[in-house]
Design an enzyme around this catalytic site. Structure first.
Site, PDB file in Angstrom:
ATOM      1  CG  ASP A   1      37.967  41.033  36.907  1.00 56.36           C
ATOM      2  OD1 ASP A   1      37.807  40.935  38.135  1.00 56.36           O
ATOM      3  OD2 ASP A   1      39.086  41.138  36.365  1.00 56.36           O
TER       4      ASP A   1
ATOM      5  CD  GLU B   1      32.192  46.495  44.478  1.00 60.82           C
ATOM      6  OE1 GLU B   1      32.186  45.803  45.517  1.00 60.82           O
ATOM      7  OE2 GLU B   1      32.872  46.206  43.475  1.00 60.82           O
TER       8      GLU B   1
ATOM      9  CG  ASP C   1      34.531  44.290  38.824  1.00 57.41           C
ATOM     10  OD1 ASP C   1      34.125  44.462  39.986  1.00 57.41           O
ATOM     11  OD2 ASP C   1      35.612  43.715  38.545  1.00 57.41           O
TER      12      ASP C   1
END
Length: 399
Positions: A356, A275, A191
């Protein structure tokens, strides 16, 4: 377990220090490359308006004709190979445009565009660690900061000068030392953030170095001095170079840190899940634009992907709309809201999450779903053909 050797074309970049004559010759070459590129682009644009198309061969014939004119006779003073390569680069730009992978090619600017020239094997000689370019009587004084692969024979050489005035030469060679690493079962969710540059599904966090912040005061001071200089003056040129040197120092530190992180991640993990962020849209936020640009998420992803291809690893990009922060990684419950100010939260199942770390765990689960089902992980508005891979993965965890 056998290790696969892959033939990889790899660029080795070095700094060099040209003589005054070499610097003048290269500067002329940069200017001629830019001129030929812009003229060819203008010709193709005019032909496009007439509903005609010009290919590389026609552009090359036009270059030959331009050299014979009195106005453009100076094009004969530099090597013809970089000029031909400029036409090939323009052809590639149009190929990407027609393939809808890029915008329409733009004209090169004398002040803003990158100064570079590409030489193929017919325009340089490389032997015993010495590189001599066409139209030059002396070899380049290169600082060999790292060795080339044994028996390396460069296929192309690219010479460039950055805004800070530094000269670089890049040699494209086959690198047989790059091998596919042994396959492992290790998988990692990653992340990206600002408080911490990267957070892993294992719970580890990488501190954001904030490279730009370290030089922000010096940069602001140099930019103020630049703004006060008279345009087109020698003092302004020197002030501009000082600003460029600070930017170069920041970029070098950032690139070095990202290389170390990405190399480590690729060596330790078989599957890496990230992502699919739209950084271009995110930097429109004026409050976060500077911090996002300094984090260099796009550069991190680019490095991760090409190194994974080198070493036989897999990078999975999860859809940007996947609610990784709002989804409980334990029970699969989706929270209604999750403002950026919330860093810790507790789910209804009683699990307390670090925002996170939880997002990284969800990304890893979504990436595994993609690998197992071959489906996307974007939440579906309707499911006419069944559940998405995300919903299947969540349903398996539900009691």
């Amino acid at each position: 377990m056998s290790v696969t050797t892959s033939q990889v074309k790899r660029a080795f970049k070095y700094r060099f220090y040209p003589t005054d004559a070499q610097a003048a010759e290269l500067s002329r070459t940069f200017g001629c490359v830019r001129k030929v590129y812009n003229m060819a682009l203008a010709a193709r644009t005019e032909a496009w308006a007439r509903q005609e198309r010009i290919n590389y061969n026609q552009s090359s014939a036009m270059l030959t004709a331009w050299k014979k004119t009195e106005e453009l006779a100076y094009l004969n003073e530099v090597s013809s190979v970089p000029l031909q390569q400029a036409l090939r680069h323009l052809q590639g730009a149009f190929t990407h445009f027609f393939g809808k992978r890029a915008k329409y090619p733009r004209f090169k600017s004398r002040k803003k565009s990158r100064k570079s020239a590409e030489y193929t094997t017919s325009a340089f000689r490389f032997s015993n660690g010495e590189l001599k370019l066409a139209k030059m009587s002396e070899s380049l004084r290169i600082v060999w900061s790292r060795p080339l692969p044994d028996g390396a024979s460069p296929s192309t050489v690219t010479v460039s000068q950055d805004p800070a005035g530094r000269w670089f030469v890049s040699l494209l060679c086959d690198d047989p030392s790059i091998q596919h690493l042994p396959t492992t079962d290790a998988a990692l969710g990653i992340d990206a953030g600002l408080d911490h540059l990267l957070t892993f599904s294992t719970g580890e966090k990488i501190t954001n170095p904030r490279h730009e912040r370290r030089d922000r005061v010096a940069l602001a001071k140099a930019q103020r001095r630049l703004a006060k200089k008279t345009k087109e003056s020698a003092n302004r040129a020197r002030a501009r170079r000082k600003v460029a040197k600070i930017h170069a120092r920041i970029a070098d530190r950032r690139r070095d840190a990202l290389h170390k992180i990405t190399t480590r991640l690729v060596r330790e993990n078989q599957t890496l899940v990230i992502e699919d962020l739209t950084v271009r849209n995110m930097v429109r936020n004026r409050k976060l634009a500077r911090a996002i640009s300094d984090a260099a998420w796009s550069q991190f992803r680019s490095m991760l992907e090409y190194k994974a291809a080198w070493y036989g690893r897999e990078v999975i990009a999860v859809d940007r709309w996947f609610p990784s922060s709002k989804l409980c990684s334990s029970c699969g419950t989706l929270a209604d809201k999750m403002p950026l100010s919330v860093r810790m939260w507790t789910c209804g199942c009683g699990t307390r999450h670090d925002r996170d770390v939880n997002a990284a765990k969800n990304l890893l689960a979504a990436g595994r779903a993609v690998a197992a089902c071959g489906a996307g992980v974007r939440p579906q508005r309707s499911s006419p053909g069944g559940q998405s891979a995300l919903k299947q993965e969540v349903s398996r965890r539900e009691p």
